[in-house]
Design an enzyme around this catalytic site. Sequence first.
Site, PDB file in Angstrom:
ATOM      1  N   SER A   1       0.836  -1.201   0.000  1.00 38.51           N
ATOM      2  CA  SER A   1       0.000   0.000   0.000  1.00 38.51           C
ATOM      3  C   SER A   1       0.872   1.253   0.000  1.00 38.51           C
ATOM      4  O   SER A   1       1.685   1.423  -0.893  1.00 38.51           O
ATOM      5  CB  SER A   1      -0.968  -0.044   1.190  1.00 38.51           C
ATOM      6  OG  SER A   1      -1.847  -1.145   1.079  1.00 38.51           O
TER       7      SER A   1
ATOM      8  N   LYS B   1     -22.380  17.281   5.665  1.00 36.50           N
ATOM      9  CA  LYS B   1     -21.405  17.790   6.619  1.00 36.50           C
ATOM     10  C   LYS B   1     -21.027  16.749   7.666  1.00 36.50           C
ATOM     11  O   LYS B   1     -19.877  16.659   8.077  1.00 36.50           O
ATOM     12  CB  LYS B   1     -21.954  19.056   7.298  1.00 36.50           C
ATOM     13  CG  LYS B   1     -21.018  19.658   8.343  1.00 36.50           C
ATOM     14  CD  LYS B   1     -19.698  20.045   7.718  1.00 36.50           C
ATOM     15  CE  LYS B   1     -18.767  20.678   8.749  1.00 36.50           C
ATOM     16  NZ  LYS B   1     -17.439  20.937   8.177  1.00 36.50           N
TER      17      LYS B   1
END
Length: 309
Positions: free
Chosen positions: A124, A176
């Site tokens: 990764s 949000k």
Amino acid sequence: MSNDTDAWLERRRLTRRLNWWRLVAVLAIVAAALGALYWADPGNVIRRHQAHVARLEINGVIAENDWWMEKLDEAATDDRVKALILHINSPGGSTYGGEALFQAIRKVSEHKPVVSVIGTLGASAGYMIAVAGDQVLARETSLTGSIGVLFQTAEFSKLMEKIGVSAETIVSGPLKAEPNPTRPMSPEGRAQIQRMVQETHVWFVNLVAERRNLPPETVARLADGRVYSGRAALENRLIDGLGGLAEARDWLARNRGIASELPLRDIPSEPPTGWLDGVGSRAFATLIGKSLFSERLKLDGLISLWHPE
């Protein structure tokens, strides 16, 4: 009186001679000790002002690390550093931390050659920083690849219902508070996060394609999150060769003219600490940090990390 004076003068002369030989002996011992330290000098403490090859070990989960960034910047501008070897043993970490290290390593490569050596694991974000090197090596049994991005969260609304706890959130917009551990993720929130993950994944794929000189579609096929052995990574052109430190030095000598006789100097992988501070921080990390909390849970933002469940 004459005999007493002569005896006193003789004793004084002998004392001066004895002190002189003592001084000579002390200086000889000091010179021998310094000579032995110079030739042994495993950390290149004395010879650090000579031309050398620097090595930096990048271990563990990758996050924002000002120390590594500082040391890489020093290696880039230090004329005594003729080449840099990165030894990577990491499952990855945050994409931001990996990107910052990648750019810092590329800055070093603008001035001097960089070889990445993948140890047990370089996956990764660990693989992301490895491909920043001019040459990428791994052992046949090293684990690497795992090209991909993930975003993890948790949701505790059912548990909160069972224990009689509720949460209220006032937001300025519908996305949000997404994701929110106090309520299930909305379809809109899930779609937005998926777009963000996919956007970063495409960035990662293109970065690997550019550094490995591979078509993006080839990297995209390889980038399904799986890890590869060093042998498989070589077959898929994700690395350049098999080997470790010796092979890295050999490549530098054959391809970049960096003499194998140059001393190897290890860059400290973490800042020096006082004795008590060091003991205290290591004890806390061992007894509390690593025992109770997964290092994965301490990463914010998008994650490029491989770890078997």
